[in-house]
Design a protein around this motif. Structure first.
Motif, PDB file in Angstrom:
ATOM      1  N   LYS A   1       0.797  -1.247   0.027  1.00 25.06           N
ATOM      2  CA  LYS A   1      -0.003   0.037  -0.065  1.00 25.06           C
ATOM      3  C   LYS A   1       1.056   1.345   0.017  1.00 25.06           C
ATOM      4  O   LYS A   1       1.629   1.300   0.879  1.00 25.06           O
ATOM      5  CB  LYS A   1      -1.039  -0.013   1.222  1.00 25.06           C
ATOM      6  CG  LYS A   1      -1.789  -1.087   1.121  1.00 25.06           C
ATOM      7  CD  LYS A   1      -2.776  -1.099   2.433  1.00 25.06           C
ATOM      8  CE  LYS A   1      -3.531  -2.196   2.419  1.00 25.06           C
ATOM      9  NZ  LYS A   1      -4.591  -2.272   3.878  1.00 25.06           N
ATOM     10  N   ASP A   2       0.708   2.126  -0.959  1.00 18.60           N
ATOM     11  CA  ASP A   2       1.368   3.275  -1.052  1.00 18.60           C
ATOM     12  C   ASP A   2       1.443   4.209   0.207  1.00 18.60           C
ATOM     13  O   ASP A   2       2.147   4.886   0.832  1.00 18.60           O
ATOM     14  CB  ASP A   2       1.270   4.202  -2.129  1.00 18.60           C
ATOM     15  CG  ASP A   2      -0.458   4.519  -2.173  1.00 18.60           C
ATOM     16  OD1 ASP A   2      -1.317   4.054  -1.469  1.00 18.60           O
ATOM     17  OD2 ASP A   2      -0.728   5.496  -2.902  1.00 18.60           O
ATOM     18  N   THR A   3       0.198   4.132   0.854  1.00 12.78           N
ATOM     19  CA  THR A   3      -0.142   4.859   1.919  1.00 12.78           C
ATOM     20  C   THR A   3       0.763   4.396   3.442  1.00 12.78           C
ATOM     21  O   THR A   3       1.318   5.108   4.109  1.00 12.78           O
ATOM     22  CB  THR A   3      -1.548   5.214   2.610  1.00 12.78           C
ATOM     23  OG1 THR A   3      -2.055   3.749   2.520  1.00 12.78           O
ATOM     24  CG2 THR A   3      -2.238   5.900   1.484  1.00 12.78           C
ATOM     25  N   ALA A  31       4.511   4.921   2.825  1.00 14.23           N
ATOM     26  CA  ALA A  31       4.916   6.281   3.096  1.00 14.23           C
ATOM     27  C   ALA A  31       5.019   6.655   4.539  1.00 14.23           C
ATOM     28  O   ALA A  31       5.973   7.498   4.859  1.00 14.23           O
ATOM     29  CB  ALA A  31       3.549   7.372   2.635  1.00 14.23           C
ATOM     30  N   ASP A  43       6.062  -0.608  -7.265  1.00 19.28           N
ATOM     31  CA  ASP A  43       5.921   0.697  -8.072  1.00 19.28           C
ATOM     32  C   ASP A  43       5.060   1.499  -7.050  1.00 19.28           C
ATOM     33  O   ASP A  43       5.091   2.870  -6.831  1.00 19.28           O
ATOM     34  CB  ASP A  43       5.908   0.888  -9.221  1.00 19.28           C
ATOM     35  CG  ASP A  43       6.982   0.386 -10.081  1.00 19.28           C
ATOM     36  OD1 ASP A  43       8.116   0.423  -9.524  1.00 19.28           O
ATOM     37  OD2 ASP A  43       6.656   0.211 -11.401  1.00 19.28           O
ATOM     38  N   GLY A  44       3.863   0.781  -6.636  1.00 20.86           N
ATOM     39  CA  GLY A  44       2.973   1.517  -5.814  1.00 20.86           C
ATOM     40  C   GLY A  44       3.470   2.123  -4.832  1.00 20.86           C
ATOM     41  O   GLY A  44       3.348   3.202  -4.386  1.00 20.86           O
ATOM     42  N   MET A  45       4.090   1.286  -3.824  1.00 21.04           N
ATOM     43  CA  MET A  45       4.808   1.783  -2.645  1.00 21.04           C
ATOM     44  C   MET A  45       5.901   2.852  -2.900  1.00 21.04           C
ATOM     45  O   MET A  45       6.030   3.805  -2.183  1.00 21.04           O
ATOM     46  CB  MET A  45       5.451   0.554  -1.749  1.00 21.04           C
ATOM     47  CG  MET A  45       4.268  -0.357  -1.526  1.00 21.04           C
ATOM     48  SD  MET A  45       4.785  -1.594  -0.072  1.00 21.04           S
ATOM     49  CE  MET A  45       6.139  -2.391  -0.993  1.00 21.04           C
ATOM     50  N   GLY A  48       5.754   5.086  -5.150  1.00 21.99           N
ATOM     51  CA  GLY A  48       5.073   6.349  -5.521  1.00 21.99           C
ATOM     52  C   GLY A  48       5.111   6.866  -3.926  1.00 21.99           C
ATOM     53  O   GLY A  48       5.259   8.309  -3.860  1.00 21.99           O
ATOM     54  N   GLY A  49       4.294   6.200  -2.877  1.00 20.69           N
ATOM     55  CA  GLY A  49       4.097   6.961  -1.808  1.00 20.69           C
ATOM     56  C   GLY A  49       5.449   7.373  -0.952  1.00 20.69           C
ATOM     57  O   GLY A  49       5.374   8.571  -0.500  1.00 20.69           O
TER      58      GLY A  49
END
Length: 362
Positions: free
Chosen positions: A207-209, A212, A235-237, A239-240
């Motif tokens: 999860k990106d959130t 982060a 890549d999703g993570m 991005g965060g």
């Protein structure tokens, strides 16, 4: 993330990203819902937040089944990141009379009893991308340890002379419920251990959130100036994490990823991400579809599954492992563009025009 090993330049690829729908979606495939059973194949995917599944895996799987078996129908459902819901979906597939189920498990251990119940009813199960526990007939995935190795190697390459045993690296891994995450982690450690100091390591749960938040905690613990680079398992993570780094005014440090998402390719062009991993989901989905049709028709799958993987339940499963490819700024044209995943126009939007020119994409 055979032993058939397929290089990126050997296959026509279309990859990762762009999520369709919302988590929790449970939609039947356009290829038809068959309550009559017979020649029906189930496809169960874990979530619709991870962009690849409904954007690429589902349509490629559907199309290949249609090509191989014109009178076959595909039943489709998405677990919406809910393991209990996926268990119900397996039961529903069995009730509908589905003869083969291809499943990417939301939780590989939790789904074991559902798979056993399906097999007890005469259903064959193909583990797709993630190796589910229980009596699985076949498994299609990428060489996930290799994925982690490539990620670690890309991080070291980006660090260059700064890659020393004292260089502090933050490591944000995937979800422990996903057996692939452990293999990515294993491969990354094999590449990084002893060469850098993995000073902070946590799961980002895909999860990106969450990633982060973990990155923010790492900055607080280690200090912004003391972080040499960041390993993000996808890549999703990434991005965060990139957003957190920007907020903390940390720039020009290496950051890895996986899936060759469009946003990640653009970050690579812009210099806020160092590398990603390009995986041929088209080949993965088509191989799983071929395996499912063969099992439906009572054929041997040995020509497809030339390797063996052992699941968490101890079952030895005939497996196909595909080869991942590392992508950096230097080979974007020769990988994701050449293989048709993204066009230069996709990547080089107005925001990235100057960076694309500098990177030689335009």
């Amino acid at each position: 993330m055979r032993r058939v090993v397929i290089g990126a330049t050997a296959v026509s690829m279309a990859l990762s990203i762009a999520a369709c729908g919302k988590a929790g979606d449970d939609k039947d495939s356009d290829s038809g819902s068959s309550s009559s059973g017979g020649k029906s194949i189930g496809l169960l995917l874990p979530d619709s937040v991870t962009a690849r599944y409904e954007k690429f895996d589902k349509p490629y799987f559907d199309a290949k089944v249609k090509e191989l078996c014109s009178d076959c129908k595909v039943e489709y459902a998405n677990a919406g990141a809910d393991a209990a819901k996926q268990a119900q979906q397996v039961s529903s597939m069995v009730t509908k009379g589905v003869k083969v189920i291809a499943i990417s498990a939301q939780d590989s251990a939790a789904i074991k009893s559902s798979i056993q119940a399906a097999v007890n009813k005469g259903v064959k199960v193909v583990a797709y991308d993630r190796l589910a526990q229980g009596p699985v007939s076949g498994f299609v995935t990428f060489d996930n340890v290799k994925v982690g190795e490539l990620q670690g190697q890309a991080l070291l390459a980006a660090l260059g002379a700064k890659a020393t045993p004292k260089a502090k690296v933050v490591m944000i891994n995937g979800d422990d419920a996903d057996p692939n995450a452990a293999q990515f982690k294993q491969g990354a450690h094999e590449a990084l251990d002893g060469k850098v100091d993995i000073a902070y390591e946590q799961s980002g749960l895909w999860k990106d959130t969450v990633a982060a938040q973990k990155m923010s905690a790492a900055i607080t613990q280690l200090g912004a100036k003391n972080i040499a680079g960041v390993y993000a398992a996808n890549d999703g993570m990434a991005g965060g994490i990139a957003n957190t780094l920007k907020g903390a005014k940390i720039s020009s440090i290496p950051l890895t990823g996986q899936d060759a998402e469009l946003a990640a390719i653009q970050r690579i062009v812009a210099g806020t991400q160092s590398a990603t991993i390009f995986k041929n989901y088209k080949t993965e989905a088509e191989t799983a579809a071929e395996m499912a049709v063969d099992l439906l028709e009572g054929k041997d799958i040995k020509s497809l599954a030339t390797s063996t993987q052992t699941s968490g339940s101890g079952d030895k499963v005939p497996s196909t492992l595909l080869t991942p490819v590392s992508v950096t700024k230097t080979n974007i044209k020769d990988t994701v563009v050449k293989e048709g995943l993204w066009t230069v126009a996709d990547i080089c939007t107005a925001e990235f025009k100057a960076a694309c020119t500098s990177a030689g994409l335009e």
